[in-house]
Design a protein around this motif. Structure first.
Motif, short mmCIF file in Angstrom:
data_model
loop_
_atom_site.label_atom_id
_atom_site.label_comp_id
_atom_site.label_asym_id
_atom_site.label_seq_id
_atom_site.Cartn_x
_atom_site.Cartn_y
_atom_site.Cartn_z
N ARG A 32 -16.30 -54.43 124.07
CA ARG A 32 -16.22 -54.90 122.69
C ARG A 32 -16.63 -56.36 122.57
O ARG A 32 -16.86 -56.85 121.48
CB ARG A 32 -14.80 -54.69 122.15
CG ARG A 32 -14.41 -53.22 122.02
CD ARG A 32 -13.01 -53.05 121.47
NE ARG A 32 -12.69 -51.65 121.28
CZ ARG A 32 -12.18 -50.85 122.21
NH1 ARG A 32 -11.95 -51.35 123.43
NH2 ARG A 32 -11.93 -49.58 121.96
N LEU A 33 -16.67 -57.05 123.72
CA LEU A 33 -17.10 -58.44 123.76
C LEU A 33 -18.16 -58.59 124.84
O LEU A 33 -18.13 -57.88 125.85
CB LEU A 33 -15.92 -59.37 124.07
CG LEU A 33 -14.78 -59.43 123.05
CD1 LEU A 33 -13.62 -60.25 123.60
CD2 LEU A 33 -15.26 -60.00 121.73
N GLY A 38 -16.30 -63.84 127.96
CA GLY A 38 -15.17 -64.61 127.47
C GLY A 38 -14.92 -65.85 128.30
O GLY A 38 -15.53 -66.07 129.35
N ARG A 77 -21.00 -61.99 121.12
CA ARG A 77 -19.60 -61.62 120.85
C ARG A 77 -18.75 -62.27 121.94
O ARG A 77 -18.72 -61.83 123.07
CB ARG A 77 -19.44 -60.11 120.85
CG ARG A 77 -20.27 -59.38 119.80
CD ARG A 77 -20.27 -57.88 120.05
NE ARG A 77 -20.82 -57.59 121.37
CZ ARG A 77 -20.69 -56.41 121.99
NH1 ARG A 77 -20.04 -55.43 121.40
NH2 ARG A 77 -21.22 -56.21 123.19
N GLY A 102 -15.15 -63.92 123.47
CA GLY A 102 -13.69 -63.91 123.46
C GLY A 102 -13.17 -65.14 124.16
O GLY A 102 -13.78 -65.63 125.12
N GLN A 129 -10.78 -56.44 126.21
CA GLN A 129 -11.87 -56.31 125.26
C GLN A 129 -13.23 -56.33 125.97
O GLN A 129 -14.16 -55.60 125.58
CB GLN A 129 -11.82 -57.45 124.23
CG GLN A 129 -10.61 -57.40 123.30
CD GLN A 129 -10.73 -56.26 122.30
OE1 GLN A 129 -11.71 -56.13 121.60
NE2 GLN A 129 -9.70 -55.44 122.23
N ILE A 130 -13.36 -57.14 127.02
CA ILE A 130 -14.62 -57.19 127.77
C ILE A 130 -14.80 -55.91 128.57
O ILE A 130 -15.89 -55.32 128.60
CB ILE A 130 -14.64 -58.43 128.68
CG1 ILE A 130 -14.72 -59.70 127.83
CG2 ILE A 130 -15.83 -58.37 129.65
CD1 ILE A 130 -14.54 -60.97 128.61
#
Length: 300
Positions: free
Chosen positions: A141-142, A145, A95, A97, A136-137
């Protein structure tokens, strides 16, 4: 690949806060998503989501489960990595980003060639400005990135990817300004289009100006836009100027749509960086990171 699909369904719904989006991402029907969530709620004896007015949100128990789900699914990932190492093959999910410039102009080619090399690895890309990627990290959720700008969160780990430069550009057809060079003092009179707050590009520009005793408040800001593509198209139809990554304008320079205006004694250089949670360096993430470095470890 070993995993707990029901937990993965729950996590996807929790991350997206949408049964419909989760179904599309997981390639299953929405009723199937609902059944998985209902079965989890039955097994645990609690409600995981609040439903109402066409929206959903996590309950207190849902937030607890999301924390456990993140940790459990990470363990499954480590388990799969361990056995993939034994078989000399790679499979699983990353996942990823990426801030806007990287996602649009650097990653597409890397992602395509990486997928050809490792077809069993599933790549999920989320694009947003630097601030959003970091959020998000931090929220798990990720997995990791690639961002523009400087390290800003102590809870995250940053590593250098490659160097970049922001250059002042205007439309090649801007007949009101034909000079190839200007000064910082004259720059104050030029109408600028800049990125939105939270953009790594904007943060780097502000820092470079401050180092010379200038600020954005001293400039003539005509417009703020939320994407590089939007800014380029605005430049085509106006006599405005913008600071854009050289990576983002290579085609436009070749096609004579934009031209660079040098600024005497002023350069805006920045670094693209990898970012992840401290201590989270999964095998697939490390594989992709090294793949990126082998192809775009460019130093200006």
């Amino acid at each position: 690949m070993i995993t707990d699909f029901r937990l993965r369904v729950f996590k996807t719904v929790a991350d997206r806060l949408s049964f419909t989006k989760a179904a599309g991402e997981l390639l299953i029907s929405q009723p199937a998503v609902t059944r998985h969530i209902s079965e989890l709620e039955r097994q645990l004896g609690v409600s995981l989501f609040l439903r109402g007015n066409g929206a959903i949100s996590l309950t207190r128990h849902g937030e607890w489960l999301l924390d456990y789900a993140n940790r459990i699914l990470d363990l499954y990932g480590n388990l799969n990595d361990a056995f993939a190492e034994e078989e000399k093959r790679f499979c699983g999910e990353i996942r990823l980003g990426a801030s806007t410039t990287i996602a649009q102009y650097l990653l597409p080619g890397i992602l395509a060639s990486f997928k050809r090399r490792y077809p069993e690895i599933r790549l999920e890309l989320f694009s947003g400005n630097t601030e959003r990627i970091e959020e998000q990290i931090a929220g798990k959720r990720l997995d990791f990135g690639l961002i523009e700008g400087k390290a800003s969160r102590h809870s995250l780990h940053y590593e250098p990817f490659m160097d970049d430069e922001l250059v002042l550009v205007t439309s090649a057809s801007n007949s009101a300004f034909r000079d190839d060079e200007t000064t910082l003092e004259k720059l104050r009179q030029l109408p600028l289009v800049i990125r939105e707050a939270g953009s790594g590009t904007l943060d780097v520009l502000e820092e470079a100006l401050a180092a010379k005793g200038f600020s954005l408040q001293m400039m003539h800001i005509e417009m703020q836009l939320g994407s590089t593509e939007g800014i380029k198209r605005y430049l085509y139809h106006s006599g405005t100027f913008a600071f854009l990554s050289v990576q983002a304008i290579l085609d436009e320079l070749t096609q004579n749509k934009l031209r660079v205006v040098e600024i005497e004694g002023f350069e805006v250089r920045r670094r693209f960086s990898f970012v992840a949670m401290h201590g989270q360096h999964g095998r697939l993430v490390e594989l992709f990171k090294q793949y990126c470095l082998s192809r775009h470890n460019i130093k200006l």
